[in-house]
Design a protein around this motif. Structure first.
Motif, PDB file in Angstrom:
ATOM      1  N   HIS A  81      -7.715   4.296  -3.899  1.00 49.65           N
ATOM      2  CA  HIS A  81      -8.590   5.096  -3.082  1.00 49.65           C
ATOM      3  C   HIS A  81      -8.179   6.816  -3.605  1.00 49.65           C
ATOM      4  O   HIS A  81      -7.342   7.361  -3.402  1.00 49.65           O
ATOM      5  CB  HIS A  81      -8.414   5.199  -1.808  1.00 49.65           C
ATOM      6  CG  HIS A  81      -8.948   3.834  -0.963  1.00 49.65           C
ATOM      7  ND1 HIS A  81      -8.409   2.538  -1.071  1.00 49.65           N
ATOM      8  CD2 HIS A  81     -10.133   3.505  -0.522  1.00 49.65           C
ATOM      9  CE1 HIS A  81      -8.888   1.718  -0.601  1.00 49.65           C
ATOM     10  NE2 HIS A  81     -10.152   1.971  -0.278  1.00 49.65           N
ATOM     11  N   GLU A 130     -11.113  -9.515  -3.371  1.00 46.73           N
ATOM     12  CA  GLU A 130     -10.527  -9.305  -1.934  1.00 46.73           C
ATOM     13  C   GLU A 130      -9.715 -10.552  -1.480  1.00 46.73           C
ATOM     14  O   GLU A 130      -9.442 -10.789  -0.532  1.00 46.73           O
ATOM     15  CB  GLU A 130     -11.627  -9.138  -0.962  1.00 46.73           C
ATOM     16  CG  GLU A 130     -12.449  -7.822  -1.081  1.00 46.73           C
ATOM     17  CD  GLU A 130     -13.670  -7.463  -0.343  1.00 46.73           C
ATOM     18  OE1 GLU A 130     -14.239  -8.573   0.024  1.00 46.73           O
ATOM     19  OE2 GLU A 130     -13.945  -6.225  -0.143  1.00 46.73           O
ATOM     20  N   ARG A 183       0.886  -1.138  -0.016  1.00 45.25           N
ATOM     21  CA  ARG A 183      -0.046  -0.115   0.020  1.00 45.25           C
ATOM     22  C   ARG A 183       0.905   1.193  -0.114  1.00 45.25           C
ATOM     23  O   ARG A 183       1.627   1.553   0.788  1.00 45.25           O
ATOM     24  CB  ARG A 183      -0.959  -0.176   1.117  1.00 45.25           C
ATOM     25  CG  ARG A 183      -1.841  -1.235   1.228  1.00 45.25           C
ATOM     26  CD  ARG A 183      -2.666  -1.300   2.620  1.00 45.25           C
ATOM     27  NE  ARG A 183      -3.289   0.038   2.818  1.00 45.25           N
ATOM     28  CZ  ARG A 183      -3.657   0.133   4.044  1.00 45.25           C
ATOM     29  NH1 ARG A 183      -3.424  -0.584   5.081  1.00 45.25           N
ATOM     30  NH2 ARG A 183      -4.036   1.474   4.625  1.00 45.25           N
ATOM     31  N   GLY A 237     -16.924   4.885  -7.343  1.00 48.02           N
ATOM     32  CA  GLY A 237     -16.657   4.118  -6.299  1.00 48.02           C
ATOM     33  C   GLY A 237     -17.339   2.990  -6.531  1.00 48.02           C
ATOM     34  O   GLY A 237     -18.534   2.838  -6.891  1.00 48.02           O
ATOM     35  N   LYS A 285     -15.213  -7.131  -4.925  1.00 47.73           N
ATOM     36  CA  LYS A 285     -15.389  -6.584  -3.659  1.00 47.73           C
ATOM     37  C   LYS A 285     -16.798  -6.224  -3.096  1.00 47.73           C
ATOM     38  O   LYS A 285     -17.571  -6.099  -3.933  1.00 47.73           O
ATOM     39  CB  LYS A 285     -14.566  -5.167  -3.748  1.00 47.73           C
ATOM     40  CG  LYS A 285     -13.253  -5.408  -4.212  1.00 47.73           C
ATOM     41  CD  LYS A 285     -12.488  -3.799  -4.433  1.00 47.73           C
ATOM     42  CE  LYS A 285     -11.235  -3.880  -5.208  1.00 47.73           C
ATOM     43  NZ  LYS A 285     -10.661  -2.693  -5.445  1.00 47.73           N
ATOM     44  N   ALA A 318      -6.615  -2.008  -5.496  1.00 48.83           N
ATOM     45  CA  ALA A 318      -7.464  -0.737  -4.592  1.00 48.83           C
ATOM     46  C   ALA A 318      -6.654   0.540  -5.077  1.00 48.83           C
ATOM     47  O   ALA A 318      -5.442   0.528  -5.321  1.00 48.83           O
ATOM     48  CB  ALA A 318      -7.518  -0.984  -3.291  1.00 48.83           C
ATOM     49  N   ASP A 341     -12.796   3.729  -3.102  1.00 49.77           N
ATOM     50  CA  ASP A 341     -12.091   2.862  -4.019  1.00 49.77           C
ATOM     51  C   ASP A 341     -12.613   2.965  -5.436  1.00 49.77           C
ATOM     52  O   ASP A 341     -14.023   2.569  -5.550  1.00 49.77           O
ATOM     53  CB  ASP A 341     -11.967   1.431  -3.515  1.00 49.77           C
ATOM     54  CG  ASP A 341     -11.186   0.554  -4.087  1.00 49.77           C
ATOM     55  OD1 ASP A 341     -10.552   0.941  -5.127  1.00 49.77           O
ATOM     56  OD2 ASP A 341     -11.322  -0.742  -3.819  1.00 49.77           O
TER      57      ASP A 341
END
Length: 360
Positions: free
Chosen positions: A49, A65, A27, A193, A311, A47, A59
């Motif tokens: 954001h 996931e 990340r 999103g 997700k 992902a 996201d």
């Protein structure tokens, strides 16, 4: 437990594949909550954001996931694809008088490097850099004969965050024998999103290209570029993605929507230039794409059919995301009049694309 590598990069486990291979997620933390998460599996952007006009983060990329879903339900969500992004007709090409075959994985054609492309490989961590522009570099070695391609290819991809809204993805590759290479990022975006659950048909798209490649059966280009003028493929000025997607145009019928290469140039550019802009009216999020590549594949998520669970336990359906894939033109290995995908020993393949986010 998260392992803090540095102030602006986190490294954490992301489960394992059916064969027990453990997958890592990295990340990269930017300003104002801007963040990208990258897996070593497929160099996948898992992902991304980004804030809206009110500062709310969401996201904005489709994905999974758990790592196994990227293998069992291959849709190339967020992956680095290669050796050859897009299609090679009939899975065959000639190079220096020799014919090579790539296993077909899209009807009669080879797509995104064949059935065991770079999206299904575990890349190796090469470098993490902190500071004002945190970055991650992953590497992959593709041996001679891999999926039918000649030469051992040493590839890398570097993800870099700059400021509050700029993600740069930079590919490089070298070879020990003449080969073909065409790498790209295959992100599915939804600027509203992914948790909100809307489609992308209201997103306003601009593509800075006067020509596109009409396709035949199997989405392989028919021949020379044609003008977008007077067609539903004209995004020289902003149009909602869905405004003309159901027009009775034979190319839209053939692809169930948009899945076509836009011709930005006839060769790579020396530096990235603005290729596309997308605006989501509801959130105010804007994405500008700058690239040095000669082509841009626009795909409107036509074949998302509710069989891929993503997700938040959502089933992804048609037009839940769009792709803008900078690359060399599809089937260029079989077209001398298209930009060349050839790479020789002593040369370095380079591809730089910048995804710049803001609000309107």
């Amino acid at each position: 437990m998260n392992h803090r590598v540095c102030a602006r990069i986190l490294r954490e486990p992301f489960g394992s594949l059916p064969d027990g291979t453990e997958i890592q997620r990295f990340r990269l933390l930017g300003e104002g909550g801007f963040e990208v998460a990258v897996l070593d599996l497929g160099a996948i952007v898992q992902a991304l954001h980004v804030p809206d006009r009110d500062g709310r983060l969401a996201d904005i990329v489709l994905g999974h996931e758990a790592p196994g879903a990227y293998i069992s339900e291959p849709r190339f969500f967020g992956a680095a694809v290669g050796r050859y992004a897009n299609r090679i007709a009939d899975g065959r090409f000639a190079l220096d008088g020799m014919e090579y075959r790539v296993p077909a994985n899209d009807g009669d054609h080879a797509l995104h490097g064949g059935p065991q492309g770079f999206d299904r490989r575990v890349w190796k961590l090469a470098e993490l850099c902190e500071g004002q522009a945190p970055s991650l570099r992953l590497t992959l070695v593709s041996p001679d004969g891999d999926q039918g391609f000649p030469g051992t290819l040493a590839a890398s991809v570097t993800y870099t965050l700059s400021g509050a809204g700029e993600l740069t993805i930079a590919f490089e590759a070298t070879t020990d024998a003449p080969t073909l290479v065409n790498l790209t990022h295959h992100g599915y975006f939804n600027l509203g999103g992914v948790e909100a659950g809307g489609d992308v048909l209201d997103h306003r798209l601009t593509i800075h290209a006067d020509d596109y490649l009409p396709v035949g059966d199997g989405a392989v280009p028919l021949g020379r570029p044609e003008s977008v003028d007077g067609t539903p493929f004209d995004f020289c000025t902003p149009h909602p993605i869905g405004a003309r997607i159901r027009d009775a145009h034979p190319q839209l019928h053939r692809g169930r929507g948009y899945d076509h290469n836009y011709c930005l140039d006839d060769r790579p550019a020396p530096t990235p230039r603005l290729a596309a802009r997308v605006e989501h009216p509801g959130s105010g999020r804007v994405m500008e794409l700058l690239t040095d590549q000669p082509g841009l594949q626009f795909y409107s998520g036509n074949f998302l059919d509710g069989t891929a669970a993503g997700k938040q336990d959502r089933l992804y359906r048609q037009s839940d995301g769009f792709c803008l894939e900078p690359q060399i033109w599809p089937d260029a290995p079989n077209r001398a009049d298209y930009p060349s995908a050839r790479l020789d020993p002593g040369e370095t393949y380079r591809h730089v694309s910048v995804y710049r986010f803001s609000v309107a």
